[in-house]
Enzyme design. Structure first.
Site, PDB file in Angstrom:
ATOM      1  N   ARG A  58       0.807  -1.206   0.000  1.00  0.00           N
ATOM      2  CA  ARG A  58       0.000   0.000   0.000  1.00  0.00           C
ATOM      3  C   ARG A  58       0.852   1.274   0.000  1.00  0.00           C
ATOM      4  O   ARG A  58       0.721   2.117  -0.880  1.00  0.00           O
ATOM      5  CB  ARG A  58      -0.860  -0.036   1.263  1.00  0.00           C
ATOM      6  N   THR A  59       1.725   1.391   0.975  1.00  0.00           N
ATOM      7  CA  THR A  59       2.463   2.643   1.129  1.00  0.00           C
ATOM      8  C   THR A  59       3.409   2.883  -0.050  1.00  0.00           C
ATOM      9  O   THR A  59       3.496   3.992  -0.572  1.00  0.00           O
ATOM     10  CB  THR A  59       3.249   2.638   2.453  1.00  0.00           C
ATOM     11  N   LYS A  86      22.604  -7.649   4.393  1.00  0.00           N
ATOM     12  CA  LYS A  86      22.996  -7.480   3.004  1.00  0.00           C
ATOM     13  C   LYS A  86      24.490  -7.193   2.864  1.00  0.00           C
ATOM     14  O   LYS A  86      25.088  -7.445   1.828  1.00  0.00           O
ATOM     15  CB  LYS A  86      22.203  -6.303   2.421  1.00  0.00           C
ATOM     16  N   ARG A 108      11.338   3.413   4.246  1.00  0.00           N
ATOM     17  CA  ARG A 108      10.686   2.577   5.260  1.00  0.00           C
ATOM     18  C   ARG A 108      11.739   1.608   5.777  1.00  0.00           C
ATOM     19  O   ARG A 108      12.503   1.030   5.011  1.00  0.00           O
ATOM     20  CB  ARG A 108       9.515   1.799   4.682  1.00  0.00           C
ATOM     21  N   HIS A 136       4.831   6.848  11.677  1.00  0.00           N
ATOM     22  CA  HIS A 136       4.386   6.655  10.302  1.00  0.00           C
ATOM     23  C   HIS A 136       3.582   7.903   9.944  1.00  0.00           C
ATOM     24  O   HIS A 136       2.359   7.867   9.858  1.00  0.00           O
ATOM     25  CB  HIS A 136       3.529   5.384  10.212  1.00  0.00           C
TER      26      HIS A 136
END
Lengths: 308, 431
Positions: A58-59, A86, A108, A136
């Site tokens: 969604r975001t 990573k 995010r 948020h």
């Protein structure tokens, strides 16, 4: 008034004036999404990087559409694992992106404070699209826009936020934002999901859903993260649903014209019964999504100096 | 070789001395303390004497830090034994005791001997290894306390990997006590603190960072006091950070139990409010607590509940700290700022000079069983000279420690060590 913020990191840092500018700008952008050709040239030549270290549909989509409707170039980077796993640090990744000269970086991240670190180190504007259990802000802004749209105001409304407050960045951002705009925010959830000293944020706190939603103008249900069941934070989904699910019976305690919100994704039958979620006389969940695009358009516009 | 320190205010809590006097060192030992010693010496003119005029300065027994992490072997990019010892003398410490959480862990004679050899090569501060309680500090099997003692450890601790098994802790206290080895307990119930990043309270709530409750520390302080009482042994509580711990220790001492405790400068200087910037230099374990805890720590220092001030020197490389708060390593590089912040307790009227020196020298020596922390004639020539007026600004770039991780960078300080003498030799001269 000129909008002078470099970054949007949290509702804690925004003033009432700034919130008003954002909401008014967003309202003016709503119409663009209803046009046949949903694109204006406002941000042509600007680039926006969506740096998502956490899964999001969604975001991320909302930010991407927001950028594209304003003709910005949007680039999505999804890192399926954290920067630590990573092998490249977040700062190195960010410095590399900075060197490519984007105008805005939307981030995010599962770690609270990650956007703040970028904001300190980079000259670009940073938008926090959710950091851990912290904030948020774009969700809170779209929630506030939706409430204002339905109720005509924020001041004096009773807003009940229900669920896992402990892990909810949506709750924290809404507490800051709504309280600043004069709403009366109350919280409800099992005692294990209420973080220590949350009442010091100036909110009433209940462990009982029914008590919290009495005479509420707005009820905001939070998503229960199913994996929390394994952390002994609550005994079972079954028991949770029996006591904290918003349904046709308990919603009668709220005001007649109550609206029901949910930041998504919903667990139908856990925190919200499907017939409430799908009942347009209560649910404004899809309006929230629609307003989300407008709010994000407004932020991209304001941060790139749109209203100067 | 003779060294004569003249005109300073000499403070030695071990002999309740606080007076202007001259101190004579000969062949690495303290041989005489007396007023106007310079005149009598000159009249006798026995051999060559190097005289240092220290009017206006304070001379104390060499400071001892009983809680340091030296990172070697294993993490030499954070600190080596030599760089840690250099940081120690620059901070005014003549002796440091180093925790066993190197890699490999100091859980056997060969690591202890390695540390001692490296320290001897560095020839700066005295370095006293602390051995692990359990093999690899894994909490399941005791190390060979006796062998470690013979190799030169001065205490036992599993440091940041607290002994969660109460039965193992009981055995450790019993066995160590029979050997005269103190046990240092890092009190943290890992189930209660699990995954926590900062003190649990208002600030952890608004910052969305998982909290470490004060009870994670306090329940284990209570446990260890009870175990020490039952087994008729002693225990030393490391880096006390909460009001509840202070209360428990105070009560235990009142009941006559053999419990000692230390705190660290950051616990009486900073609170969890500092974490609002997500600056990882404030991330430590135990975490910075709230103002009530800070006040209780000061009370505990003032009334003697807390015997010692220890740095909990925890040097880290940039790569350990320049990451998301959640992933950042815990700790503060503290050897070079500890005295400055501890002197604030004097400026604030919480401790007298003799009380402060007791907590930074005499008491740590007593707890660890070292024949240090005193200026008595015949003891080792370990002396710290402090300029109580000197104004300076903390600059991590000037740290001797490889760890530049300090939340105090840029802070104004009053007072610092200007001369650190170990075994009669000047090892740091900041004049």
């Amino acid at each position: 008034m000129k909008f002078e913020k470099k970054d949007i990191l949290g509702m804690k840092d925004l003033t009432v004036d700034e919130i008003n500018i954002i909401l008014e700008t967003a309202e003016s952008f709503l119409e663009i999404s209803t046009r046949e050709i949903k694109k204006v040239p406002t941000l042509r030549g600007k680039s926006v990087i969506n740096l998502f270290y956490e899964a999001s549909t969604r975001t991320r989509t909302s930010f991407e559409i927001a950028g594209k409707r304003l003709s910005a170039d949007t680039i999505n980077i999804s890192a399926s694992t954290s920067s630590v796993v990573k092998g490249e640090t977040l700062i190195d990744t960010a410095r590399n992106l900075e060197a490519m000269n984007p105008d805005v970086i939307v981030i995010r991240h599962s770690a609270a404070g990650a956007p703040h670190m970028l904001a300190r180190m980079l000259r670009q504007s940073i938008i926090n699209a959710g950091d851990g259990s912290h904030e948020h802000p774009t969700q809170a802004l779209l929630d506030m826009m939706t409430i204002k749209e339905k109720k005509g105001r924020l001041d004096g409304l009773k807003v009940a936020i229900v669920g896992d407050i402990m892990h909810s960045r949506v709750a924290r951002s809404n507490i800051y934002g709504l309280s600043k705009m004069g709403a009366n925010v109350v919280l409800a959830g099992p005692a294990t999901m209420l973080p220590r000293d949350i009442d010091k944020m100036g909110v009433a706190v209940y462990t009982n859903l029914e008590e919290a939603i009495v005479d509420a103008d707005v009820v905001m249900m939070l998503r229960i993260q199913l994996e929390r069941q394994n952390q002994s934070i609550f005994p079972s989904l079954r028991e949770y649903a029996q006591h904290y699910c918003l349904n046709r019976t308990n919603i009668q305690l709220a005001k007649k014209d109550v609206i029901v919100m949910h930041p998504g994704p919903m667990n139908r039958g856990v925190e919200i019964s499907p017939d409430i979620a799908d009942d347009p006389s209560y649910s404004v969940i899809l309006d929230q999504v629609n307003n989300g695009v407008a709010v994000r358009m407004a932020l991209l516009y304001l941060l790139t100096g749109g209203n100067e | 070789m003779k060294l004569l320190l003249t005109g300073a205010r000499v403070i030695d809590p071990s002999q309740k001395m606080d007076a202007v006097a001259d101190v004579l060192l000969e062949n690495g030992k303290i041989t005489q303390i007396a007023p106007a010693l310079a005149k009598t010496l000159n009249s006798k003119s026995t051999g060559k004497v190097e005289t240092i005029d220290l009017s206006g300065m304070i001379v104390t027994p060499g400071l001892i830090d009983m809680h340091t992490h030296l990172r070697e072997p294993g993490f030499e990019y954070k600190e080596t034994i030599a760089s840690g010892a250099a940081a120690a003398v620059a901070g005014g410490f003549t002796s440091i005791a180093c925790m066993p959480n190197s890699s490999p862990v100091n859980d056997n004679r060969s690591i202890t001997e390695f540390i001692k050899r490296k320290a001897a090569e560095a020839a700066l501060a005295n370095v006293y290894p602390i051995g692990a309680i359990s093999k690899e500090s894994a909490g399941s099997q005791l190390t060979e306390f006796w062998d470690l003692k013979e190799a030169g450890i001065v205490a036992l601790s599993d440091d940041g990997k607290p002994v969660m098994d109460a039965a193992l802790m009981r055995r450790a206290l019993e066995y160590a006590f029979s050997l005269g080895l103190p046990v240092i307990s890092h009190c943290e119930d890992m189930n209660l603190s699990g995954g926590g990043l900062m003190n649990e309270g208002y600030y952890s709530t608004i910052l969305g960072l998982r909290g470490i409750p004060s009870i994670a520390e306090e329940t284990m302080v209570a446990r260890d006091i009870l175990i020490a009482e039952f087994t008729r042994t002693s225990v030393h509580i490391a880096h006390v950070s909460t009001a509840g711990s202070v209360r428990l220790i105070r009560e235990a001492k009142k009941r006559g139990l053999s419990v000692t405790a230390e705190t660290a400068p950051h616990y009486f200087t900073l609170t969890d409010e500092s974490l609002q910037s997500y600056d990882t230099n404030f991330k430590i374990n135990p975490p910075l607590r709230c103002p009530d805890d800070l006040a209780a720590i000061k009370e505990g220092l003032a009334d003697g509940t807390l015997d010692a001030i220890a740095c909990d020197h925890a040097p880290h490389g940039r790569t350990d700290k320049e990451v998301e708060f959640e992933y950042a390593a815990c700790g503060i590089s503290g050897l070079e700022t500890s005295l400055g912040f501890s002197m604030q307790l004097i400026h604030d009227g919480i401790l007298s000079w003799p009380e402060l020196i007791a907590k930074m020298s005499t008491n740590p020596a007593r707890i660890l069983g070292l024949s240090k922390g005193t200026l008595k004639a015949g003891t080792d020539g370990d002396i710290t000279v402090i300029d109580p007026q000197l104004k300076w600004t903390v600059d991590v770039k000037t740290f001797r420690s490889r760890g530049k991780n300090s939340p105090f960078h840029g802070r104004e300080m009053q007072g610092r060590a200007i001369l650190t003498i170990v075994g009669g030799d000047i090892k740091y001269d900041g004049r």
